[in-house]
Design an enzyme around this catalytic site. Structure first.
Site, short mmCIF file in Angstrom:
data_model
loop_
_atom_site.label_atom_id
_atom_site.label_comp_id
_atom_site.label_asym_id
_atom_site.label_seq_id
_atom_site.Cartn_x
_atom_site.Cartn_y
_atom_site.Cartn_z
N TYR A 98 0.83 -1.21 0.00
CA TYR A 98 0.00 0.00 0.00
C TYR A 98 0.86 1.27 0.00
O TYR A 98 0.34 2.37 -0.21
CB TYR A 98 -0.96 0.04 1.20
CG TYR A 98 -1.92 -1.11 1.33
CD1 TYR A 98 -2.11 -2.03 0.30
CD2 TYR A 98 -2.66 -1.30 2.50
CE1 TYR A 98 -3.00 -3.10 0.44
CE2 TYR A 98 -3.54 -2.36 2.64
CZ TYR A 98 -3.70 -3.25 1.61
OH TYR A 98 -4.57 -4.31 1.77
N LYS A 116 1.51 -6.58 5.91
CA LYS A 116 1.55 -7.80 5.09
C LYS A 116 2.81 -7.86 4.24
O LYS A 116 3.30 -6.82 3.77
CB LYS A 116 0.32 -7.85 4.16
CG LYS A 116 -0.99 -7.56 4.87
CD LYS A 116 -2.21 -7.69 3.97
CE LYS A 116 -3.45 -7.13 4.66
NZ LYS A 116 -3.69 -5.70 4.41
N HIS A 157 0.53 -11.86 1.93
CA HIS A 157 -0.56 -11.12 1.28
C HIS A 157 -1.37 -11.99 0.31
O HIS A 157 -2.60 -11.94 0.30
CB HIS A 157 0.03 -9.89 0.57
CG HIS A 157 -0.93 -8.76 0.43
ND1 HIS A 157 -0.56 -7.45 0.58
CD2 HIS A 157 -2.25 -8.73 0.14
CE1 HIS A 157 -1.61 -6.67 0.40
NE2 HIS A 157 -2.65 -7.43 0.13
N1 LIG Z 1 -5.65 -8.73 1.72
C1 LIG Z 1 -6.05 -8.19 0.59
O1 LIG Z 1 -5.74 -8.68 -0.51
C2 LIG Z 1 -6.92 -6.99 0.63
C3 LIG Z 1 -7.53 -6.52 -0.52
C4 LIG Z 1 -8.34 -5.39 -0.43
C5 LIG Z 1 -8.53 -4.77 0.81
N2 LIG Z 1 -7.89 -5.22 1.92
C6 LIG Z 1 -8.06 -4.58 3.25
O2 LIG Z 1 -9.45 -4.46 3.55
C7 LIG Z 1 -9.74 -3.08 3.79
C8 LIG Z 1 -11.18 -2.75 3.38
O3 LIG Z 1 -11.40 -3.07 2.02
P1 LIG Z 1 -11.42 -2.00 0.83
O4 LIG Z 1 -10.78 -0.76 1.30
O5 LIG Z 1 -10.84 -2.64 -0.37
O6 LIG Z 1 -12.94 -1.79 0.52
P2 LIG Z 1 -14.27 -1.42 1.35
O7 LIG Z 1 -13.91 -1.06 2.75
O8 LIG Z 1 -15.24 -2.51 1.08
O9 LIG Z 1 -14.84 -0.18 0.56
C9 LIG Z 1 -14.17 1.06 0.52
C10 LIG Z 1 -15.03 1.97 -0.37
O10 LIG Z 1 -16.30 2.21 0.26
C11 LIG Z 1 -16.48 3.61 0.42
N3 LIG Z 1 -17.10 3.84 1.75
C12 LIG Z 1 -16.56 3.63 2.96
N4 LIG Z 1 -17.42 3.89 3.94
C13 LIG Z 1 -18.58 4.29 3.35
C14 LIG Z 1 -19.83 4.69 3.84
N5 LIG Z 1 -20.10 4.75 5.14
N6 LIG Z 1 -20.79 5.03 2.93
C15 LIG Z 1 -20.54 4.97 1.60
N7 LIG Z 1 -19.36 4.58 1.07
C16 LIG Z 1 -18.38 4.24 1.94
C17 LIG Z 1 -15.09 4.23 0.34
O11 LIG Z 1 -15.17 5.53 -0.20
P3 LIG Z 1 -14.53 6.82 0.59
O12 LIG Z 1 -13.11 6.51 0.88
O13 LIG Z 1 -14.72 7.92 -0.40
O14 LIG Z 1 -15.38 6.98 1.83
C18 LIG Z 1 -14.39 3.27 -0.63
O15 LIG Z 1 -14.69 3.65 -1.97
C19 LIG Z 1 -8.67 -2.35 2.97
O16 LIG Z 1 -8.58 -0.98 3.24
C20 LIG Z 1 -7.46 -3.18 3.30
O17 LIG Z 1 -6.99 -2.86 4.59
C21 LIG Z 1 -7.09 -6.33 1.85
#
Ligand SMILES: NC(=O)c1ccc[n+]([C@@H]2O[C@H](COP(=O)([O-])OP(=O)(O)OC[C@H]3O[C@@H](n4cnc5c(N)ncnc54)[C@H](OP(=O)(O)O)[C@@H]3O)[C@@H](O)[C@H]2O)c1
Length: 275
Positions: A50, A75, A108
């Site tokens: 990241y 990770k 990861h």
């Molecule tokens: N291990 C892996 O391979 C892997 C892959 C992906 C993610 N991850 C981890 O999982 C975490 C979460 O997943 P993610 O970030 O991919 O996706 P997520 O949390 O499912 O979604 C994030 C999206 O949702 C929006 N959002 C957040 N809160 C909201 C709300 N209350 N209302 C409306 N929209 C909202 C955000 O926009 P705004 O920012 O504009 O609010 C962003 O576009 C990551 O940050 C990371 O730490 C791990």
């Protein structure tokens, strides 16, 4: 607001709700993670790839929050699976984070075509033994990958962090985890905004019934399913909203109608195709 904790298979505890920083701009990470810490989050999920570990570290240092009140995950990236490389990778991450240990260190992706995920796992065992990670786990591992790690090492991963949301509920990996003591962390818990999860009738009806937002309903679905979850947001308002999820409870019927949204459809990559 007290966030529930989950006890991992090595006896350590993890706050069930945290803050994820995938796609948080490295230039903005310090401000955004500072917002999350001010709101009350104590569990932060980052990764070497990241490129924002320095910002996370700066926010931690500035916060003055005692180290033992924080839970920090990072990770190991896919090109660092060889043992010597993994050992230098954790040192690089700790240096950027300004920490002497992380609470959880994950591989990861398994990158199965390279067939070196067992070697990476054996390196994580050594990293834990050296005190640089209190707990170790994996991410994006399928059943066959987990079986290979369990057969080939002394340690069952504490967690498996996988894509998981109501439309992709990962029942097989959750059942395998429950059988073997591997807790599940949901990545992309809000579907990464890549499909209209919030517009689903099951979600919007529950939001209306409880006077909360669809995102809060989805986060409750993860929590009430016993999953560890760390939604990401750049907005202070949504960061606060996503943390304000302990004043209501979904009914069994509401959970069941959200469970029924499972269509087996990923928004991210299949782990076997990430090499
Ligand atoms: N291990 C892996 O391979 C892997 C892959 C992906 C993610 N991850 C981890 O999982 C975490 C979460 O997943 P993610 O970030 O991919 O996706 P997520 O949390 O499912 O979604 C994030 C999206 O949702 C929006 N959002 C957040 N809160 C909201 C709300 N209350 N209302 C409306 N929209 C909202 C955000 O926009 P705004 O920012 O504009 O609010 C962003 O576009 C990551 O940050 C990371 O730490 C791990």
């Amino acid at each position: 607001m007290t966030v529930p904790t989950i006890t991992l298979n090595d006896g350590h505890t993890i706050p069930q709700l945290g803050f994820g920083v995938f796609l948080v701009d490295p230039q903005e990470a310090e401000r955004i993670v500072s917002d999350a810490l001010e709101v009350g989050y104590r569990h932060i999920d980052t990764a070497a790839i990241y490129k924002n570990e320095e910002g996370v570290g700066a926010a931690i240092a500035k916060s003055g929050i005692p180290r033992d009140e924080l839970f920090i995950t990072t990770k190991l990236w896919n090109d660092r699976h060889q043992k010597a490389s993994a050992h230098s990778a954790i040192d690089e991450s700790l240096d950027k984070l300004g920490l002497d240990h992380v609470d959880l260190y994950l591989t990861h992706w398994p990158t199965p075509a390279k067939d070196d995920y067992l070697e990476a796992w054996l390196a994580l065992e050594e990293i834990k033994a050296a005190g640089k990670a209190r707990s170790i786990g994996v991410s994006n591992h399928q059943v066959e990958h987990l079986e290979k790690l369990i057969a080939g090492s002394e340690t069952v991963p504490a967690v498996n962090q996988i894509e998981l949301h109501p439309a992709f509920a990962q029942r097989e990996l959750r059942a395998f985890g429950a059988e073997h003591g591997i807790h599940i962390e949901s990545w992309g818990p809000l579907g990464q905004g890549k499909y209209d999860l919030f517009g689903e009738q099951a979600v919007s009806a529950a939001a209306e019934a409880h006077g909360v937002t669809p995102a809060q309903v989805v986060i409750r679905w993860h929590l009430q399913n016993g999953l560890i979850v760390f939604p990401k947001s750049n907005s202070r308002e949504r960061i606060a909203q996503n943390f304000d999820v302990f004043g209501f409870e979904l009914t069994a019927d509401e959970i069941a109608s959200m469970d029924a949204l499972d269509s087996g459809k990923r928004v991210g990559s299949h782990p076997n195709e990430v090499n």
